[in-house]
Scaffold this active site. Structure first.
Site, mmCIF file in Angstrom:
data_model
loop_
_atom_site.group_PDB
_atom_site.id
_atom_site.type_symbol
_atom_site.label_atom_id
_atom_site.label_comp_id
_atom_site.label_asym_id
_atom_site.label_seq_id
_atom_site.Cartn_x
_atom_site.Cartn_y
_atom_site.Cartn_z
ATOM 1 N N GLU A 14 -1.772 -1.552 -4.625
ATOM 2 C CA GLU A 14 -2.635 -0.703 -4.535
ATOM 3 C C GLU A 14 -2.579 0.445 -5.621
ATOM 4 O OE1 GLU A 14 -6.113 -0.127 -1.499
ATOM 5 O OE2 GLU A 14 -5.098 0.879 -1.734
ATOM 6 N N ASP A 35 0.842 -0.533 -0.401
ATOM 7 C CA ASP A 35 -0.397 0.515 0.064
ATOM 8 C C ASP A 35 0.788 1.328 0.348
ATOM 9 O OD1 ASP A 35 -2.631 1.811 -0.017
ATOM 10 O OD2 ASP A 35 -2.249 1.484 2.810
ATOM 11 N N ASP A 44 -2.312 1.247 6.984
ATOM 12 C CA ASP A 44 -1.514 1.264 5.334
ATOM 13 C C ASP A 44 -1.526 -0.421 5.363
ATOM 14 O OD1 ASP A 44 -1.359 3.889 4.966
ATOM 15 O OD2 ASP A 44 -0.721 3.821 7.187
#
EC number: 3.1.21.10
Length: 166
Positions: free
Chosen positions: A67, A7, A140
């Protein structure tokens, strides 16, 4: 299959490394890479790159899932996160490992079964799927594990459909 989920961020980049066998996930490692706000911009990016490179070399994942950025109303935040994302993609690409990118909607759909799920629902499912004692923090890290799970699920669906790209 070992999958590293990332992330991306600038101040905080979450990562999660999972093993996916059959239809079961197990967690190998998860944490956050943080950079100090007082550091020079370029030095913060270098810290992120070096830490990701170490992790990739340590775990040698079969796939790296990242992501994708979603539109952020704060343009400055979006740009700094974009720099962090670029460094993460570079570290992954330099390793020669296949990179797979997923939107937040795809991750939610894969992990929860509903693309508009709330963050708390995704976090609870990550905890349950990986049999963790608590929801990983910061957010995260849970997001990175979710994107790794998303890739495992996508890989399984791709295999069922005869698509060897996954």
């Amino acid at each position: 299959m070992i999958i590293m989920g990332i992330d991306p961020g600038f101040a905080i980049t979450g990562y999660g490394v999972v093993k996916y066998e059959g239809n079961k996930f197990s967690v190998l490692d998860y944490n956050a890479i943080t950079t100090v706000a007082s550091m020079k911009f370029s030095d913060r990016l270098l810290v992120l790159y070096n830490e990701l490179e170490k992790l990739i070399n340590k775990f040698r994942p079969d796939a790296i899932s990242i992501e994708e950025l979603f539109f952020n109303k704060n343009i400055k935040t979006a740009l700094t996160v974009g720099h962090g994302r670029g460094v993460a993609v570079l570290a992954a690409a330099k390793s020669g490992i296949d990179i797979f990118e997923y939107t937040p909607l795809q991750v939610k759909q894969s992990v929860v079964g509903y693309g508009r799920a709330e963050k708390a629902q995704v976090q609870q499912m990550v905890k349950a799927i990986l049999n963790l004692p608590a929801i990983p923090k910061p957010d995260d890290v849970a997001d990175a594990l979710a994107v790794a799970i998303c890739h495992g699920n996508s890989h399984r669906m791709g295999a069922l459909l005869g698509n060897d790209r996954f």
